[in-house]
Design a protein around this motif. Structure first.
Motif, PDB file in Angstrom:
ATOM      1  N   ASP A  73      -2.730 -10.907  -4.041  1.00  0.00           N
ATOM      2  CA  ASP A  73      -1.708 -10.204  -4.824  1.00  0.00           C
ATOM      3  C   ASP A  73      -2.281  -8.970  -5.500  1.00  0.00           C
ATOM      4  O   ASP A  73      -1.629  -7.926  -5.581  1.00  0.00           O
ATOM      5  N   GLN A  74      -3.512  -9.059  -5.951  1.00  0.00           N
ATOM      6  CA  GLN A  74      -4.164  -7.931  -6.616  1.00  0.00           C
ATOM      7  C   GLN A  74      -4.385  -6.784  -5.636  1.00  0.00           C
ATOM      8  O   GLN A  74      -4.154  -5.618  -5.969  1.00  0.00           O
ATOM      9  N   LEU A  75      -4.797  -7.120  -4.421  1.00  0.00           N
ATOM     10  CA  LEU A  75      -5.000  -6.097  -3.400  1.00  0.00           C
ATOM     11  C   LEU A  75      -3.665  -5.450  -3.026  1.00  0.00           C
ATOM     12  O   LEU A  75      -3.554  -4.218  -3.000  1.00  0.00           O
ATOM     13  N   ALA A  76      -2.660  -6.273  -2.739  1.00  0.00           N
ATOM     14  CA  ALA A  76      -1.363  -5.752  -2.293  1.00  0.00           C
ATOM     15  C   ALA A  76      -0.733  -4.850  -3.358  1.00  0.00           C
ATOM     16  O   ALA A  76      -0.265  -3.743  -3.049  1.00  0.00           O
ATOM     17  N   LEU A  77      -0.726  -5.307  -4.601  1.00  0.00           N
ATOM     18  CA  LEU A  77      -0.141  -4.490  -5.670  1.00  0.00           C
ATOM     19  C   LEU A  77      -1.015  -3.276  -5.975  1.00  0.00           C
ATOM     20  O   LEU A  77      -0.502  -2.188  -6.254  1.00  0.00           O
ATOM     21  N   GLY A  78      -2.327  -3.450  -5.900  1.00  0.00           N
ATOM     22  CA  GLY A  78      -3.242  -2.328  -6.131  1.00  0.00           C
ATOM     23  C   GLY A  78      -3.047  -1.216  -5.115  1.00  0.00           C
ATOM     24  O   GLY A  78      -3.083  -0.036  -5.452  1.00  0.00           O
ATOM     25  N   CYS A  79      -2.807  -1.582  -3.854  1.00  0.00           N
ATOM     26  CA  CYS A  79      -2.556  -0.586  -2.810  1.00  0.00           C
ATOM     27  C   CYS A  79      -1.281   0.203  -3.107  1.00  0.00           C
ATOM     28  O   CYS A  79      -1.227   1.413  -2.880  1.00  0.00           O
ATOM     29  N   ILE A  80      -0.257  -0.474  -3.603  1.00  0.00           N
ATOM     30  CA  ILE A  80       0.985   0.217  -3.944  1.00  0.00           C
ATOM     31  C   ILE A  80       0.767   1.149  -5.132  1.00  0.00           C
ATOM     32  O   ILE A  80       1.170   2.311  -5.112  1.00  0.00           O
ATOM     33  N   LEU A  81       0.117   0.643  -6.167  1.00  0.00           N
ATOM     34  CA  LEU A  81      -0.107   1.446  -7.371  1.00  0.00           C
ATOM     35  C   LEU A  81      -0.997   2.659  -7.108  1.00  0.00           C
ATOM     36  O   LEU A  81      -0.943   3.640  -7.860  1.00  0.00           O
ATOM     37  N   ALA A  82      -1.779   2.617  -6.046  1.00  0.00           N
ATOM     38  CA  ALA A  82      -2.662   3.737  -5.705  1.00  0.00           C
ATOM     39  C   ALA A  82      -1.954   4.830  -4.902  1.00  0.00           C
ATOM     40  O   ALA A  82      -2.551   5.868  -4.600  1.00  0.00           O
ATOM     41  N   GLN A  83      -0.693   4.622  -4.567  1.00  0.00           N
ATOM     42  CA  GLN A  83       0.038   5.600  -3.765  1.00  0.00           C
ATOM     43  C   GLN A  83       0.314   6.877  -4.563  1.00  0.00           C
ATOM     44  O   GLN A  83       0.494   6.826  -5.785  1.00  0.00           O
ATOM     45  N   PRO A  84       0.374   8.011  -3.892  1.00  0.00           N
ATOM     46  CA  PRO A  84       0.578   9.292  -4.588  1.00  0.00           C
ATOM     47  C   PRO A  84       1.956   9.451  -5.224  1.00  0.00           C
ATOM     48  O   PRO A  84       2.148  10.344  -6.040  1.00  0.00           O
ATOM     49  N   PHE A  85       2.905   8.570  -4.899  1.00  0.00           N
ATOM     50  CA  PHE A  85       4.222   8.682  -5.522  1.00  0.00           C
ATOM     51  C   PHE A  85       4.299   7.954  -6.870  1.00  0.00           C
ATOM     52  O   PHE A  85       5.354   7.856  -7.466  1.00  0.00           O
ATOM     53  N   GLU A  86       3.163   7.479  -7.368  1.00  0.00           N
ATOM     54  CA  GLU A  86       3.006   6.926  -8.713  1.00  0.00           C
ATOM     55  C   GLU A  86       4.121   5.951  -9.096  1.00  0.00           C
ATOM     56  O   GLU A  86       4.870   6.165 -10.054  1.00  0.00           O
ATOM     57  N   PRO A  87       4.219   4.842  -8.359  1.00  0.00           N
ATOM     58  CA  PRO A  87       5.323   3.918  -8.597  1.00  0.00           C
ATOM     59  C   PRO A  87       5.137   2.980  -9.783  1.00  0.00           C
ATOM     60  O   PRO A  87       4.032   2.759 -10.263  1.00  0.00           O
ATOM     61  N   ARG A  88       6.256   2.435 -10.205  1.00  0.00           N
ATOM     62  CA  ARG A  88       6.291   1.240 -11.046  1.00  0.00           C
ATOM     63  C   ARG A  88       6.560   0.125 -10.040  1.00  0.00           C
ATOM     64  O   ARG A  88       7.316   0.325  -9.096  1.00  0.00           O
ATOM     65  N   VAL A  89       5.960  -1.029 -10.262  1.00  0.00           N
ATOM     66  CA  VAL A  89       6.104  -2.108  -9.277  1.00  0.00           C
ATOM     67  C   VAL A  89       6.644  -3.361  -9.954  1.00  0.00           C
ATOM     68  O   VAL A  89       6.092  -3.822 -10.950  1.00  0.00           O
ATOM     69  N   LEU A  90       7.719  -3.883  -9.394  1.00  0.00           N
ATOM     70  CA  LEU A  90       8.258  -5.165  -9.841  1.00  0.00           C
ATOM     71  C   LEU A  90       7.449  -6.249  -9.140  1.00  0.00           C
ATOM     72  O   LEU A  90       7.501  -6.355  -7.918  1.00  0.00           O
ATOM     73  N   SER A 109      -6.294  -0.717  -8.007  1.00  0.00           N
ATOM     74  CA  SER A 109      -5.644   0.573  -7.725  1.00  0.00           C
ATOM     75  C   SER A 109      -6.544   1.736  -8.143  1.00  0.00           C
ATOM     76  O   SER A 109      -6.628   2.735  -7.425  1.00  0.00           O
ATOM     77  N   GLU A 110      -7.210   1.616  -9.267  1.00  0.00           N
ATOM     78  CA  GLU A 110      -8.104   2.695  -9.707  1.00  0.00           C
ATOM     79  C   GLU A 110      -9.255   2.883  -8.722  1.00  0.00           C
ATOM     80  O   GLU A 110      -9.628   4.009  -8.398  1.00  0.00           O
ATOM     81  N   MET A 111      -9.804   1.773  -8.226  1.00  0.00           N
ATOM     82  CA  MET A 111     -10.878   1.845  -7.239  1.00  0.00           C
ATOM     83  C   MET A 111     -10.379   2.502  -5.953  1.00  0.00           C
ATOM     84  O   MET A 111     -11.059   3.347  -5.370  1.00  0.00           O
ATOM     85  N   LEU A 112      -9.168   2.137  -5.518  1.00  0.00           N
ATOM     86  CA  LEU A 112      -8.620   2.700  -4.282  1.00  0.00           C
ATOM     87  C   LEU A 112      -8.226   4.168  -4.440  1.00  0.00           C
ATOM     88  O   LEU A 112      -8.316   4.931  -3.476  1.00  0.00           O
ATOM     89  N   LYS A 113      -7.820   4.575  -5.611  1.00  0.00           N
ATOM     90  CA  LYS A 113      -7.526   5.994  -5.860  1.00  0.00           C
ATOM     91  C   LYS A 113      -8.799   6.830  -5.697  1.00  0.00           C
ATOM     92  O   LYS A 113      -8.751   7.969  -5.259  1.00  0.00           O
ATOM     93  N   GLU A 114      -9.929   6.215  -6.046  1.00  0.00           N
ATOM     94  CA  GLU A 114     -11.221   6.892  -5.909  1.00  0.00           C
ATOM     95  C   GLU A 114     -11.737   6.859  -4.475  1.00  0.00           C
ATOM     96  O   GLU A 114     -12.556   7.683  -4.095  1.00  0.00           O
ATOM     97  N   ASP A 115     -11.291   5.894  -3.701  1.00  0.00           N
ATOM     98  CA  ASP A 115     -11.755   5.741  -2.322  1.00  0.00           C
ATOM     99  C   ASP A 115     -10.536   5.770  -1.388  1.00  0.00           C
ATOM    100  O   ASP A 115     -10.097   4.746  -0.865  1.00  0.00           O
ATOM    101  N   GLN A 116      -9.999   6.965  -1.191  1.00  0.00           N
ATOM    102  CA  GLN A 116      -8.793   7.141  -0.382  1.00  0.00           C
ATOM    103  C   GLN A 116      -8.988   6.699   1.064  1.00  0.00           C
ATOM    104  O   GLN A 116      -8.036   6.241   1.701  1.00  0.00           O
ATOM    105  N   SER A 117     -10.202   6.818   1.593  1.00  0.00           N
ATOM    106  CA  SER A 117     -10.423   6.388   2.979  1.00  0.00           C
ATOM    107  C   SER A 117     -10.283   4.872   3.095  1.00  0.00           C
ATOM    108  O   SER A 117      -9.743   4.374   4.083  1.00  0.00           O
ATOM    109  N   LEU A 118     -10.746   4.135   2.095  1.00  0.00           N
ATOM    110  CA  LEU A 118     -10.576   2.684   2.110  1.00  0.00           C
ATOM    111  C   LEU A 118      -9.096   2.321   1.956  1.00  0.00           C
ATOM    112  O   LEU A 118      -8.598   1.430   2.653  1.00  0.00           O
ATOM    113  N   LEU A 119      -8.389   3.013   1.080  1.00  0.00           N
ATOM    114  CA  LEU A 119      -6.955   2.770   0.917  1.00  0.00           C
ATOM    115  C   LEU A 119      -6.233   2.987   2.247  1.00  0.00           C
ATOM    116  O   LEU A 119      -5.440   2.143   2.678  1.00  0.00           O
TER     117      LEU A 119
END
Length: 143
Positions: A73-90, A109-119
């Motif tokens: 769940d942390q990975l899935a939500l983190g991937c969404i939160l790292a998107q450039p459209f800056e979402p709020r997630v239910l 999400s913060e880690m994935l924002k820093e590592d866009q290739s991994l995202l």
């Protein structure tokens, strides 16, 4: 979504100031339109971030959550939160432990924002064809 963005009030102002849409690591079809909506100033609200629980049985999600030492769940939500459209997630959390786990998605999400290739790698690995996603979703048993 794009058609909704065109709608205006009688005063010729945009009818909507936010959009709610299904988007997750499995179903990413709306990504481009969500970015356009964000760039147009709309607030983005994501539903079904955990794909109605299906992320917990997805091999790619399991692989990457193990690699990153986090929960699916942390990975899935983190991937969404790292998107450039800056979402709020239910999140859909219904227990305190689920909510506590979901909060840890912020670190991912913060880690994935820093590592866009991994995202990008994670998103590409988890993606399923939209027709398959919606077919499987329609077959789910609902409470």
């Amino acid at each position: 979504l794009r058609e909704a963005m065109k709608l205006q009030t009688a005063e010729q102002t945009p009818l909507f100031d936010s959009v709610q849409c299904t988007y997750n690591v499995l179903e990413q079809r709306a990504g481009e339109a969500l970015l356009e909506a964000h760039q147009a100033g709309l607030d983005i609200i994501i539903k079904e971030g955990l794909a109605n629980g299906r992320i917990f049985n997805n091999e790619s999600v399991t692989k990457y959550s193990t690699k990153l030492q986090c929960q699916p769940d942390q990975l899935a939500l983190g991937c969404i939160l790292a998107q450039p459209f800056e979402p709020r997630v239910l999140s859909g959390a219904v227990t305190e432990s689920q909510l506590e786990s979901n909060f840890k998605a912020l670190q991912i999400s913060e880690m994935l924002k820093e590592d866009q290739s991994l995202l990008k790698e994670i998103m590409e690995s988890c993606l399923v064809p939209s027709v398959d996603y919606w077919s499987e979703r329609s077959a789910l048993a609902w409470n």
